[in-house]
Scaffold this active site. Structure first.
Site, PDB file in Angstrom:
ATOM      1  N   CYS A 136       0.834  -1.211   0.000  1.00 13.19           N
ATOM      2  CA  CYS A 136       0.000   0.000   0.000  1.00 13.19           C
ATOM      3  C   CYS A 136       0.870   1.263   0.000  1.00 13.19           C
ATOM      4  CB  CYS A 136      -0.906  -0.049   1.230  1.00 13.19           C
ATOM      5  SG  CYS A 136      -1.785   1.473   1.585  1.00 13.19           S
ATOM      6  N   CYS A 168       0.131   3.762   2.754  1.00 12.35           N
ATOM      7  CA  CYS A 168       0.617   3.227   4.034  1.00 12.35           C
ATOM      8  C   CYS A 168       2.109   3.523   4.193  1.00 12.35           C
ATOM      9  CB  CYS A 168       0.402   1.716   4.120  1.00 12.35           C
ATOM     10  SG  CYS A 168      -1.324   1.198   4.100  1.00 12.35           S
TER      11      CYS A 168
END
Length: 145
Positions: free
Chosen positions: A69, A72
């Site tokens: 991600c 993230c």
């Protein structure tokens, strides 16, 4: 009378009783003698997450994330900076949804990054999406109680 907190060691997961007024004085674990607080988030697997959630008196702010991600990964240094500002009053931790998929499913983590604040073993707030450190700090303080 001084409030006594139960604090889980971030290294050996031993339970420690710490007077609330001593949190800022760099207490050490009675079992492993390492620092109970560091200026960075803990990395927790499912079992350690459950121990900290169940046994620690401090509010727990968890960043649910995954290595694939991009948001993230972009938020990781911001979350680390927030940990330096919020500790030791709030425990910050990271849980990989790739390594703890059953936990992510149980907690209905449907998007990441997802910040979830827990107090006294219960979820009290969640925020989807990446945030800068100052916003993480403000949000955490608002929901830590």
């Amino acid at each position: 009378m001084t409030e006594i907190l139960q604090v889980v060691c971030p290294h050996c997961d031993a339970l420690n009783r710490v007077p609330a007024v001593r949190l800022a004085h760099r207490p050490v674990c009675g079992a492993c003698r390492r620092a109970l607080f560091e200026d960075r988030p803990l990395v927790l697997d499912e079992a350690r997450f459950r121990r900290h959630l169940r046994s620690d008196s401090l509010p727990l702010l968890v960043d649910f994330w995954a290595s694939w991600c991009a948001p993230c990964r972009a938020m990781a240094p911001e979350f680390e900076a927030a940990a330096a500002s919020l500790g030791p009053a709030i425990r910050l931790a990271k849980v990989s949804t790739e390594e703890a998929p059953a936990l992510a499913q149980e907690l209905a983590i449907r998007s990441i990054p997802m910040l979830v604040m827990f107090r006294e073993g219960r979820e009290v707030a969640r925020h989807p999406g990446a945030m800068p450190a100052r916003q993480i700090v403000a949000w955490a303080l608002q929901h830590a109680g």
